[in-house]
Write a protein that holds these residues in place. Structure first.
Motif, short mmCIF file in Angstrom:
data_model
loop_
_atom_site.label_atom_id
_atom_site.label_comp_id
_atom_site.label_asym_id
_atom_site.label_seq_id
_atom_site.Cartn_x
_atom_site.Cartn_y
_atom_site.Cartn_z
N PRO A 69 62.29 48.47 74.83
CA PRO A 69 61.48 49.75 75.26
C PRO A 69 60.01 49.46 76.23
N GLY A 70 60.03 50.44 76.99
CA GLY A 70 59.11 50.05 78.04
C GLY A 70 57.71 50.58 77.34
N PRO A 71 56.72 50.75 78.10
CA PRO A 71 55.35 51.45 77.83
C PRO A 71 55.76 52.61 77.25
N HIS A 72 54.87 53.06 76.04
CA HIS A 72 55.00 54.35 75.16
C HIS A 72 53.72 55.11 75.43
N GLU A 73 54.11 56.02 76.64
CA GLU A 73 53.06 56.97 77.13
C GLU A 73 52.74 58.05 75.97
N ARG A 74 51.28 58.00 75.59
CA ARG A 74 50.72 59.04 74.64
C ARG A 74 49.72 59.77 75.17
N LYS A 75 50.12 60.46 76.27
CA LYS A 75 49.27 61.39 77.07
C LYS A 75 49.88 62.61 77.62
N ASN A 76 49.25 63.64 77.28
CA ASN A 76 49.73 64.92 77.66
C ASN A 76 48.69 66.10 77.78
N GLU A 77 48.51 66.27 79.13
CA GLU A 77 47.26 66.94 79.56
C GLU A 77 47.49 68.53 78.85
N LYS A 78 48.45 69.08 78.90
CA LYS A 78 48.58 70.45 78.51
C LYS A 78 48.40 70.42 76.79
N TYR A 83 44.22 71.87 72.50
CA TYR A 83 43.53 71.49 71.42
C TYR A 83 42.07 71.56 71.63
N LYS A 84 41.72 71.18 72.92
CA LYS A 84 40.29 71.29 73.05
C LYS A 84 39.95 72.80 73.13
N ARG A 85 40.71 73.72 73.79
CA ARG A 85 40.28 75.13 73.60
C ARG A 85 40.16 75.51 72.10
N GLN A 86 40.98 75.07 71.10
CA GLN A 86 41.02 75.62 69.77
C GLN A 86 39.64 75.18 69.33
N GLY A 87 38.84 74.30 69.55
CA GLY A 87 37.59 73.87 68.97
C GLY A 87 37.70 72.93 67.68
N VAL A 88 38.86 72.22 67.62
CA VAL A 88 39.10 71.64 66.27
C VAL A 88 37.98 70.55 65.79
N CYS A 89 37.19 70.02 66.81
CA CYS A 89 36.12 69.29 66.39
C CYS A 89 35.02 69.41 67.63
N PRO A 90 33.81 69.01 67.15
CA PRO A 90 32.62 69.33 68.22
C PRO A 90 33.10 68.27 69.45
N ILE A 91 32.68 68.99 70.55
CA ILE A 91 33.27 68.44 72.02
C ILE A 91 32.87 67.15 72.12
N GLU A 92 31.80 66.68 71.64
CA GLU A 92 31.62 65.27 71.92
C GLU A 92 32.26 64.38 71.05
N ASP A 93 33.14 65.01 70.08
CA ASP A 93 33.94 64.01 69.29
C ASP A 93 35.26 64.13 69.92
N ARG A 96 37.16 60.78 70.82
CA ARG A 96 37.36 60.02 69.58
C ARG A 96 38.53 60.56 68.91
N LEU A 97 38.70 61.82 68.94
CA LEU A 97 39.98 62.38 68.29
C LEU A 97 41.15 61.97 68.76
N LEU A 98 41.23 62.34 70.39
CA LEU A 98 42.37 61.82 71.20
C LEU A 98 42.92 60.38 70.81
N GLU A 99 41.83 59.50 70.94
CA GLU A 99 42.00 57.80 70.57
C GLU A 99 42.65 57.94 69.42
N SER A 100 42.26 58.71 68.21
CA SER A 100 42.95 58.35 66.92
C SER A 100 44.17 58.60 67.01
N LEU A 101 44.38 59.97 67.70
CA LEU A 101 45.99 60.57 67.84
C LEU A 101 46.87 59.73 68.35
N ARG A 102 46.33 58.84 69.64
CA ARG A 102 47.13 57.96 70.07
C ARG A 102 47.73 56.72 69.51
N THR A 103 46.89 56.41 68.24
CA THR A 103 47.06 55.33 67.54
C THR A 103 48.25 55.37 66.69
#
Length: 200
Positions: A69-78, A83-93, A96-103
């Motif tokens: 396998p090559g590098p596994h891309e875990r990034k999707n701008e859309k 989810y940023k528009r949904q306000g699932v967490c404070p904007i300052e966090d 950190r949420l994305l970092e956790s989701l990419r783990t």
């Protein structure tokens, strides 16, 4: 090009072909009147070429899954913008949420207590953890017990994802070890969060 041809075995008309010369003389003599015919159905050459191309693509697809396998891309701008528009967490966090989701989730399993060998396998995992822990080369193979899982039957490999174990050749021994015990029903490979419902 694009024509048709006969497909099948060549046969000889009745009373023709190769025959012996005479008694005691041996040898073969060709019948000049032999009328060879092709016995079979007509084949469209274009269709046959398409079939060959399809077989080639299938072989390529099968080989694809055997490749490293090559590098596994875990990034999707859309996805991130949605989810940023949904306000699932404070904007300052949000970062950190994305970092956790990419783990990636660690590989995990539960041992079937009802199968013979369950206790011995648990002891083996304990020994493996002791041997591999602290070794820079083999530390990733040290299984960690899930302390909240009853009877010490839940285990996980924090440094290894199931996808990595499956795809990377260097983990083939662990892959085969787990696959054999899964086929025998001794273990079930499962995400840790999915182990919780059966406990209640």
């Amino acid at each position: 090009m694009g024509g048709k041809r006969k497909r099948g075995n060549r046969r000889h008309s009745k009373g023709s072909g190769w025959k012996g010369k005479g008694k005691g003389k041996g040898g073969l003599e060709e019948d000049e009147d032999a009328d060879d015919e092709l016995d079979g159905e007509e084949v469209d050459e274009a269709e046959e070429a398409d079939a060959g191309a399809k077989r080639s693509r299938t072989a390529h697809d099968n080989n694809f899954w055997r490749e490293e396998p090559g590098p596994h891309e875990r990034k999707n701008e859309k996805y991130e913008a949605y989810y940023k528009r949904q306000g699932v967490c404070p904007i300052e966090d949000f970062d950190r949420l994305l970092e956790s989701l990419r783990t990636g989730l660690p590989a995990a399993l539960r041992v079937n207590r009802m199968r013979a060998g369950a206790k011995a396998l648990g002891n083996l995992f304990t020994e493996l953890g002791t041997v591999c822990a602290g070794n820079a080369e083999n530390d990733c193979y040290a299984p960690h017990p899930l302390k909240w899982y009853p009877h010490g039957l839940g285990w996980q490999w924090p440094a290894l994802e199931r996808r990595i174990i499956k795809k990377e050749q260097r983990h083939v021994q662990l892959k085969e070890f787990l696959a054999q015990r899964e086929r025998s029903g001794l273990i079930s490979r499962q995400e840790v969060v999915s182990m919780m419902p059966p406990l209640f």
